[in-house]
Design an enzyme around this catalytic site. Structure first.
Site, PDB file in Angstrom:
ATOM      1  N   GLY A   1       0.821  -1.204   0.000  1.00  0.00           N
ATOM      2  CA  GLY A   1       0.000   0.000   0.000  1.00  0.00           C
ATOM      3  C   GLY A   1       0.848   1.244   0.000  1.00  0.00           C
ATOM      4  O   GLY A   1       2.061   1.191  -0.215  1.00  0.00           O
ATOM      5  N   ASN A   2       0.201   2.376   0.195  1.00  0.00           N
ATOM      6  CA  ASN A   2       0.918   3.647   0.248  1.00  0.00           C
ATOM      7  C   ASN A   2       0.261   4.525   1.303  1.00  0.00           C
ATOM      8  O   ASN A   2      -0.773   4.175   1.869  1.00  0.00           O
ATOM      9  CB  ASN A   2       0.941   4.320  -1.131  1.00  0.00           C
ATOM     10  CG  ASN A   2      -0.451   4.591  -1.640  1.00  0.00           C
ATOM     11  OD1 ASN A   2      -1.137   5.465  -1.136  1.00  0.00           O
ATOM     12  ND2 ASN A   2      -0.892   3.821  -2.623  1.00  0.00           N
ATOM     13  N   LEU A   3       0.848   5.669   1.554  1.00  0.00           N
ATOM     14  CA  LEU A   3       0.428   6.503   2.682  1.00  0.00           C
ATOM     15  C   LEU A   3      -0.620   7.557   2.322  1.00  0.00           C
ATOM     16  O   LEU A   3      -0.923   8.420   3.133  1.00  0.00           O
ATOM     17  CB  LEU A   3       1.664   7.199   3.294  1.00  0.00           C
ATOM     18  CG  LEU A   3       2.651   6.246   3.978  1.00  0.00           C
ATOM     19  CD1 LEU A   3       3.922   6.984   4.365  1.00  0.00           C
ATOM     20  CD2 LEU A   3       2.006   5.612   5.217  1.00  0.00           C
TER      21      LEU A   3
END
Ligand code: C5P
Length: 224
Positions: free
Chosen positions: A29-31
């Site tokens: 995932g990413n932030l």
């Protein structure tokens, strides 16, 4: 003051960040928080638009008066986007989409084995949704807007990305050191396929959202 300059328009906005599952409990995932995309949706609704918000894993409450479609992976976002853009006047892809996903999904939790190094995780490319929507406009005159975060050579990379993706507008967020403009704060530059370039001053995400809709409305006015 409120201008209802998006009245009668249907706009599609993506927000958040995709998650690409490895097994039932893990993902790549990413932030991305989704705040910028939600601000775009809320400001468009305030300006009179019918808004479809494609929300990828954002934990924000569904905004009032906005149709929210919740998705998780890049492939789900693509499906939802292709459906939503059919009658859209503008599409703004603010979501952070994973470039790669695990080639395989383990239906059971992946286990570690003592003394054994794990095999590398094989990844495959996700489709570039922005490029696809730009290349195959669902409606003639449909405006497609992308976002890009760049750390170096912001303008050069942004211009190249705008051309590569084929979108009408690209909001380039300067992240990291901010070398190109000699400052540490994040700022945005709005690049247009028609050659126009405008700096968007640092400020709340709603201000940036309004600047994007201003640019979209200006181009509607030129085309209609
Ligand atoms: O190539 P890059 O990830 O920097 O491009 C960012 C822009 O492209 C964003 O608007 C993002 O929503 C979109 N994108 C996409 N599909 C991908 C990767 C990025 O639509 N697979």
């Amino acid at each position: 003051e409120l201008t209802a300059d998006l009245t009668g328009r249907h706009v599609v906005v993506s927000a958040g960040g995709t998650r690409e599952p490895l097994d039932p409990v893990r993902y790549l995932g990413n932030l991305s928080s989704g705040k910028q995309g939600y601000a775009l949706a809320v400001t468009a609704a305030a300006r009179g638009a019918r808004v479809t918000l494609l929300s990828a894993n954002a934990t924000l409450p569904d905004p009032a008066g906005v149709d929210v479609v919740h998705v998780s992976t890049a492939l789900e976002l693509r499906e939802a986007a292709l459906k939503a853009v059919a009658d859209a006047d503008a599409v703004v892809m603010a979501a952070a989409v994973a470039d790669f996903r695990p080639a395989e999904y383990a239906t059971g939790k992946i286990k570690k084995k003592d003394g054994v190094e794990p095999a590398p995780v094989a990844l495959v490319r996700n489709p570039d949704i922005l490029a696809e929507l730009s290349a195959h406009r669902a409606r003639s005159g449909q405006l497609v807007v992308g976002f890009a975060a760049e750390t170096d050579d912001v303008l050069a990379n942004g211009r190249a990305k705008l051309a590569r993706k084929g979108c009408d507008l690209l909001v380039v967020n300067e992240v990291g050191g901010g070398k190109a403009f000699g400052r540490d704060t994040n700022s945005a530059v709005l690049l247009s396929a028609d050659g126009a370039e405008a700096e968007i001053a640092d400020g709340p995400k709603e201000s940036l959202a309004d600047a994007v809709w201003d640019a979209v409305v200006a181009r509607f006015d030129k085309r209609v």
